[in-house]
Design an enzyme around this catalytic site. Structure first.
Site, PDB file in Angstrom:
ATOM      1  CB  ILE A  27      -0.781   0.062   1.182  1.00 25.93           C
ATOM      2  CG1 ILE A  27      -1.732  -1.423   1.582  1.00 25.93           C
ATOM      3  CG2 ILE A  27      -1.911   1.244   1.242  1.00 25.93           C
ATOM      4  CD1 ILE A  27      -2.310  -1.566   2.467  1.00 25.93           C
ATOM      5  CG  HIS A  68      -8.096   4.565  -0.303  1.00 28.30           C
ATOM      6  ND1 HIS A  68      -7.111   3.933  -1.006  1.00 28.30           N
ATOM      7  CD2 HIS A  68      -9.386   4.080  -0.410  1.00 28.30           C
ATOM      8  CE1 HIS A  68      -7.775   2.719  -1.181  1.00 28.30           C
ATOM      9  NE2 HIS A  68      -8.970   2.963  -0.987  1.00 28.30           N
TER      10      HIS A  68
END
Length: 162
Positions: A90, A97
């Site tokens: 990520i 987000h």
């Protein structure tokens, strides 16, 4: 010591144990494939180098890091795996987000391990940029996939012992 000066995947100071006879699932995100592919290669090498047979390692691909949670749950629900390794990447973007996904994946993987009383290993990179991710996926800071494999071996052996 600062991580900028150290290969974090040095296991010379610990006894890893023998993975022979253990069964592993590796749930890997398809998102950021350049990074997750390198993590996957590191995890497989880490398991095999410590005695696991490739036939005892199942690879489950999921779309993104958020789906690692369901992938790990499915792996434990439908198999006799001794540990599940979750691999993802990520990378911080312009919105919040990143924070929500990192938090959800961390808690979700932990909860799957608790639900099945088996090791669910968090091998997810959460970095500011692609360069940091690549540095930790076989680059100058080692391979977090290999680290996750070592953790899986150690935790599976502990789980079998107790």
């Amino acid at each position: 010591m600062s991580s900028s000066l150290k290969n974090l995947s040095d296991f010379s100071h610990i006894k890893v144990g023998n993975a022979e006879g253990l069964k592993f699932a590796i749930v890997v995100s398809q998102w950021n494939a350049q990074v997750t592919g390198a993590l996957l290669n590191g995890a497989i090498a880490g398991l095999v180098n410590h005695g696991a047979q490739e036939s005892d390692i199942d690879i489950i691909e999921v779309p993104g890091s958020y789906e690692l949670i369901a992938g790990a749950d499915i792996a434990f629900r439908n198999s006799g795996f001794d540990a599940v390794i979750c691999l993802g990447c990520i990378i911080q973007g312009e919105t919040r987000h990143f924070d929500f996904i990192c938090d959800a994946v961390g808690h979700g993987v932990a909860n799957v391990g608790i639900k099945y009383n088996k090791p669910a290993i968090f091998g997810v990179l959460t970095t500011d940029n692609l360069e940091q991710a690549l540095d930790r996926a076989g680059g100058k800071h080692g391979n977090k996939g290999e680290e996750a494999a070592i953790t899986a071996i150690q935790m599976a052996l502990i789980s079998k012992r107790y």
